[in-house]
Scaffold this motif. Structure first.
Motif, PDB file in Angstrom:
ATOM      1  N   ARG A 120     -10.472  11.743  -4.964  1.00 52.06           N
ATOM      2  CA  ARG A 120     -11.362  10.624  -4.618  1.00 52.06           C
ATOM      3  C   ARG A 120     -11.719  10.646  -3.131  1.00 52.06           C
ATOM      4  N   HIS A 121     -10.781  11.080  -2.292  1.00 52.57           N
ATOM      5  CA  HIS A 121     -11.040  11.175  -0.850  1.00 52.57           C
ATOM      6  C   HIS A 121     -12.141  12.189  -0.560  1.00 52.57           C
ATOM      7  N   VAL A 122     -12.061  13.353  -1.198  1.00 50.85           N
ATOM      8  CA  VAL A 122     -13.082  14.385  -0.994  1.00 50.85           C
ATOM      9  C   VAL A 122     -14.423  13.933  -1.555  1.00 50.85           C
ATOM     10  N   ALA A 123     -14.395  13.301  -2.749  1.00 54.66           N
ATOM     11  CA  ALA A 123     -15.641  12.877  -3.406  1.00 54.66           C
ATOM     12  C   ALA A 123     -16.403  11.840  -2.593  1.00 54.66           C
ATOM     13  N   ILE A 124     -15.688  10.934  -1.932  1.00 53.53           N
ATOM     14  CA  ILE A 124     -16.347   9.841  -1.216  1.00 53.53           C
ATOM     15  C   ILE A 124     -16.579  10.160   0.264  1.00 53.53           C
ATOM     16  N   CYS A 125     -15.617  10.824   0.885  1.00 53.87           N
ATOM     17  CA  CYS A 125     -15.741  11.118   2.319  1.00 53.87           C
ATOM     18  C   CYS A 125     -16.541  12.389   2.597  1.00 53.87           C
ATOM     19  N   TYR A 126     -16.475  13.352   1.685  1.00 48.73           N
ATOM     20  CA  TYR A 126     -17.196  14.619   1.875  1.00 48.73           C
ATOM     21  C   TYR A 126     -17.953  14.990   0.603  1.00 48.73           C
ATOM     22  N   PRO A 127     -18.899  14.159   0.175  1.00 45.24           N
ATOM     23  CA  PRO A 127     -19.588  14.384  -1.114  1.00 45.24           C
ATOM     24  C   PRO A 127     -20.349  15.708  -1.191  1.00 45.24           C
ATOM     25  N   LEU A 128     -20.895  16.179  -0.056  1.00 41.81           N
ATOM     26  CA  LEU A 128     -21.665  17.432  -0.061  1.00 41.81           C
ATOM     27  C   LEU A 128     -20.768  18.656  -0.253  1.00 41.81           C
ATOM     28  N   HIS A 129     -19.488  18.513   0.050  1.00 35.32           N
ATOM     29  CA  HIS A 129     -18.548  19.638  -0.086  1.00 35.32           C
ATOM     30  C   HIS A 129     -17.671  19.514  -1.331  1.00 35.32           C
ATOM     31  N   TYR A 130     -17.893  18.462  -2.139  1.00 33.39           N
ATOM     32  CA  TYR A 130     -16.993  18.177  -3.256  1.00 33.39           C
ATOM     33  C   TYR A 130     -16.926  19.316  -4.264  1.00 33.39           C
ATOM     34  N   GLU A 131     -18.076  19.792  -4.701  1.00 29.94           N
ATOM     35  CA  GLU A 131     -18.098  20.849  -5.722  1.00 29.94           C
ATOM     36  C   GLU A 131     -17.481  22.143  -5.215  1.00 29.94           C
ATOM     37  N   MET A 132     -17.585  22.394  -3.920  1.00 28.39           N
ATOM     38  CA  MET A 132     -16.991  23.611  -3.360  1.00 28.39           C
ATOM     39  C   MET A 132     -15.472  23.486  -3.247  1.00 28.39           C
ATOM     40  N   VAL A 133     -15.010  22.291  -2.825  1.00 24.92           N
ATOM     41  CA  VAL A 133     -13.566  22.088  -2.636  1.00 24.92           C
ATOM     42  C   VAL A 133     -12.853  21.888  -3.966  1.00 24.92           C
ATOM     43  N   MET A 134     -13.391  21.001  -4.827  1.00 23.71           N
ATOM     44  CA  MET A 134     -12.752  20.668  -6.094  1.00 23.71           C
ATOM     45  C   MET A 134     -13.450  21.379  -7.251  1.00 23.71           C
ATOM     46  N   ASN A 135     -13.536  22.699  -7.154  1.00 22.60           N
ATOM     47  CA  ASN A 135     -14.114  23.471  -8.259  1.00 22.60           C
ATOM     48  C   ASN A 135     -13.069  23.652  -9.353  1.00 22.60           C
ATOM     49  N   TRP A 136     -13.513  24.154 -10.518  1.00 23.19           N
ATOM     50  CA  TRP A 136     -12.613  24.239 -11.669  1.00 23.19           C
ATOM     51  C   TRP A 136     -11.428  25.170 -11.418  1.00 23.19           C
ATOM     52  N   LYS A 137     -11.673  26.255 -10.709  1.00 22.31           N
ATOM     53  CA  LYS A 137     -10.594  27.204 -10.417  1.00 22.31           C
ATOM     54  C   LYS A 137      -9.518  26.531  -9.565  1.00 22.31           C
ATOM     55  N   ALA A 138      -9.964  25.772  -8.564  1.00 23.82           N
ATOM     56  CA  ALA A 138      -9.021  25.071  -7.694  1.00 23.82           C
ATOM     57  C   ALA A 138      -8.265  23.997  -8.471  1.00 23.82           C
ATOM     58  N   CYS A 139      -8.963  23.270  -9.354  1.00 24.09           N
ATOM     59  CA  CYS A 139      -8.324  22.193 -10.137  1.00 24.09           C
ATOM     60  C   CYS A 139      -7.238  22.743 -11.057  1.00 24.09           C
ATOM     61  N   ILE A 140      -7.523  23.864 -11.712  1.00 25.28           N
ATOM     62  CA  ILE A 140      -6.536  24.474 -12.607  1.00 25.28           C
ATOM     63  C   ILE A 140      -5.310  24.933 -11.819  1.00 25.28           C
ATOM     64  N   LYS A 141      -5.556  25.542 -10.653  1.00 25.23           N
ATOM     65  CA  LYS A 141      -4.443  25.978  -9.806  1.00 25.23           C
ATOM     66  C   LYS A 141      -3.594  24.786  -9.363  1.00 25.23           C
ATOM     67  N   ILE A 142      -4.254  23.685  -9.033  1.00 25.76           N
ATOM     68  CA  ILE A 142      -3.538  22.487  -8.590  1.00 25.76           C
ATOM     69  C   ILE A 142      -2.649  21.953  -9.711  1.00 25.76           C
ATOM     70  N   VAL A 143      -3.186  21.861 -10.924  1.00 27.39           N
ATOM     71  CA  VAL A 143      -2.416  21.327 -12.046  1.00 27.39           C
ATOM     72  C   VAL A 143      -1.237  22.250 -12.378  1.00 27.39           C
ATOM     73  N   VAL A 144      -1.458  23.562 -12.321  1.00 29.62           N
ATOM     74  CA  VAL A 144      -0.358  24.511 -12.563  1.00 29.62           C
ATOM     75  C   VAL A 144       0.721  24.340 -11.512  1.00 29.62           C
ATOM     76  N   LEU A 145       0.314  24.202 -10.246  1.00 27.23           N
ATOM     77  CA  LEU A 145       1.280  24.004  -9.161  1.00 27.23           C
ATOM     78  C   LEU A 145       2.045  22.698  -9.350  1.00 27.23           C
ATOM     79  N   VAL A 146       1.346  21.632  -9.746  1.00 30.97           N
ATOM     80  CA  VAL A 146       1.986  20.343 -10.000  1.00 30.97           C
ATOM     81  C   VAL A 146       2.997  20.463 -11.139  1.00 30.97           C
ATOM     82  N   GLY A 147       2.618  21.191 -12.207  1.00 31.01           N
ATOM     83  CA  GLY A 147       3.518  21.384 -13.335  1.00 31.01           C
ATOM     84  C   GLY A 147       4.772  22.153 -12.956  1.00 31.01           C
ATOM     85  N   VAL A 148       4.604  23.240 -12.210  1.00 33.06           N
ATOM     86  CA  VAL A 148       5.751  24.042 -11.766  1.00 33.06           C
ATOM     87  C   VAL A 148       6.655  23.222 -10.851  1.00 33.06           C
ATOM     88  N   THR A 149       6.048  22.449  -9.954  1.00 28.24           N
ATOM     89  CA  THR A 149       6.822  21.590  -9.051  1.00 28.24           C
ATOM     90  C   THR A 149       7.632  20.564  -9.841  1.00 28.24           C
TER      91      THR A 149
END
Length: 304
Positions: A120-149
Motif C-alpha cells: 500500500r505504501h508503494v501504491a500510494i506514495c510511488y504510484p508510477l513505480h508500482y508495477e515495476m516494484v510490485m511485479n508478479w515475479k517480485a510478489c511470488i518471491k516475497i510470499v515464498v520468503l515469507v513462507g520459509v521465514t
C-alpha cells in the motif's frame, strides 16, 4: 508426573465437565469453524476467478485467507473432537505438530501484513513505480520468503519449547500454546525458548516500526491529494488492511503481554480466543465490507 524428557500425552483445558455444556462448546466451535472456513474460501474463490482482482494486493489477500484457514484448522478441530468425545488428551507428537503449525501460520500472518503495508505504501506514495516494484515475479518471491521465514520461526519455537523435560502434562489452555507450555518444565526457565522469544520480540518490534513508518508516509501522501474523491479512494484501499492489522496486534498484545495464570483462567481463555480465532473470522468480512472491488465481485458471484 515422573521427570522425563517426553511425556506420553498432555491434558488440555476442559471447558466443562457437564455433558450438555461440552456439546454446546462443540456446536459453538463447529459454527465458528464453518463460518471462518466459508468466508475465507469465498474470498479465495472470488479473487482467483475474477480477473479484475488479479493484482498484487489481492494476491496477498488470498495468501492471508489461506493462512487464516490454516490457523483455525490447526486448533479448532482437536478441541471439538475432545468435547464431543469427553476427553482432554492430546498426544505429545500431536501437541508438537499443533504448536509448530500454529506458530508458523501466526508468523506468516504478521510477515504478510507487513508486506501488505509495504504494498500500500508503494501504491500510494510511488504510484508510477508500482508495477515495476510490485511485479508478479517480485510478489511470488516475497510470499515464498515469507513462507520459509514462517517455517523456520515455527521450527525454532518448537525446538526451544520441547527441548527440555516436563514435570507436568496439564496445559491450562484449549490448545498447545507456548506461554502455558513454558510453565511445565522441571528446570524452571527454558533458556533456549527465552532466547527465541527475545529474538521474536525484536523481530516483531521491527515489523511494528516498519508498518508504523509506512502508514505515516501513506497518510502524509493521502493528505496531499487535492481532490476529496482521490483521498477517499486512497483511504478505501488502506482502511481494510489497517483494521485487520490493528485487530491482529491488539488481540495478540492482550494475550501475550498478560502473564498466563498457573490455574485455569477464563480471562486467559477469552484473550486466546480473541487473538487466535477472531482475526481469521473477521479478516475476510472486513475486506468484503470495506473493499468496493471485493463487494462488486461478490455481487456478480451472487447474481450468477
Amino acid at each position: 508426573m515422573e521427570n522425563q524428557t517426553t511425556v506420553p500425552y498432555f491434558l488440555l483445558l476442559e471447558f466443562s465437565q457437564n455433558r450438555h455444556l461440552q456439546l454446546l462448546h462443540f456446536f459453538l466451535f463447529f459454527t465458528l469453524y464453518l463460518t471462518t472456513a466459508t468466508t475465507n474460501l469465498l474470498i479465495i474463490f472470488v479473487v482467483v476467478f475474477d480477473h479484475h482482482l488479479h493484482s498484487p494486493m489481492y494476491f496477498f489477500l488470498v495468501n492471508l485467507a489461506v493462512q487464516d484457514l490454516g490457523i483455525v484448522s490447526v486448533i479448532i478441530p482437536k478441541s471439538m473432537v475432545n468435547s464431543l468425545m469427553d476427553s482432554r488428551q492430546i498426544s505429545y507428537f500431536d501437541c508438537v505438530a499443533q504448536l509448530f503449525l500454529f506458530i508458523t501460520f501466526e508468523a506468516f500472518e504478521l510477515s504478510l501484513l507487513t508486506v501488505m503495508a509495504y504494498d500500500r505504501h508503494v501504491a500510494i506514495c510511488y504510484p508510477l513505480h508500482y508495477e515495476m516494484v510490485m511485479n508478479w515475479k517480485a510478489c511470488i518471491k516475497i510470499v515464498v520468503l515469507v513462507g520459509v521465514t514462517g517455517i523456520l520461526y515455527g521450527m525454532l519455537h518448537t525446538i526451544g519449547t520441547f527441548s527440555i523435560s516436563f514435570c507436568s502434562n496439564v496445559i491450562n489452555q484449549f490448545f498447545c500454546e507456548i506461554p502455558h507450555l513454558l510453565k511445565l518444565p522441571c528446570s524452571g526457565f527454558n533458556l533456549v525458548e527465552v532466547g527465541v522469544l527475545v529474538a521474536s520480540a525484536t523481530a516483531g518490534l521491527g515489523c511494528f516500526i516498519f508498518i508504523t513508518v509506512s502508514y505515516a508516509k501513506i497518510f502524509q501522501a493521502v493528505l496531499r491529494i487535492p481532490s476529496v474523491k482521490g483521498r477517499q479512494k486512497a483511504f478505501s484501499t488502506c482502511f481494510p488492511h489497517f483494521m485487520v492489522l490493528s485487530m491482529f496486534l491488539v488481540t495478540s498484545g492482550l494475550a501475550y503481554l498478560r502473564p498466563p495464570s498457573n490455574t485455569p483462567s477464563y480471562l486467559d481463555l477469552v484473550f486466546t480466543v480473541l487473538y487466535s480465532l477472531f482475526p481469521p473470522l473477521f479478516n475476510p468480512i472486513i475486506y468484503s465490507m470495506r473493499n468496493k472491488n471485493i463487494k462488486l465481485a461478490l455481487s456478480k458471484l451472487w447474481k450468477f
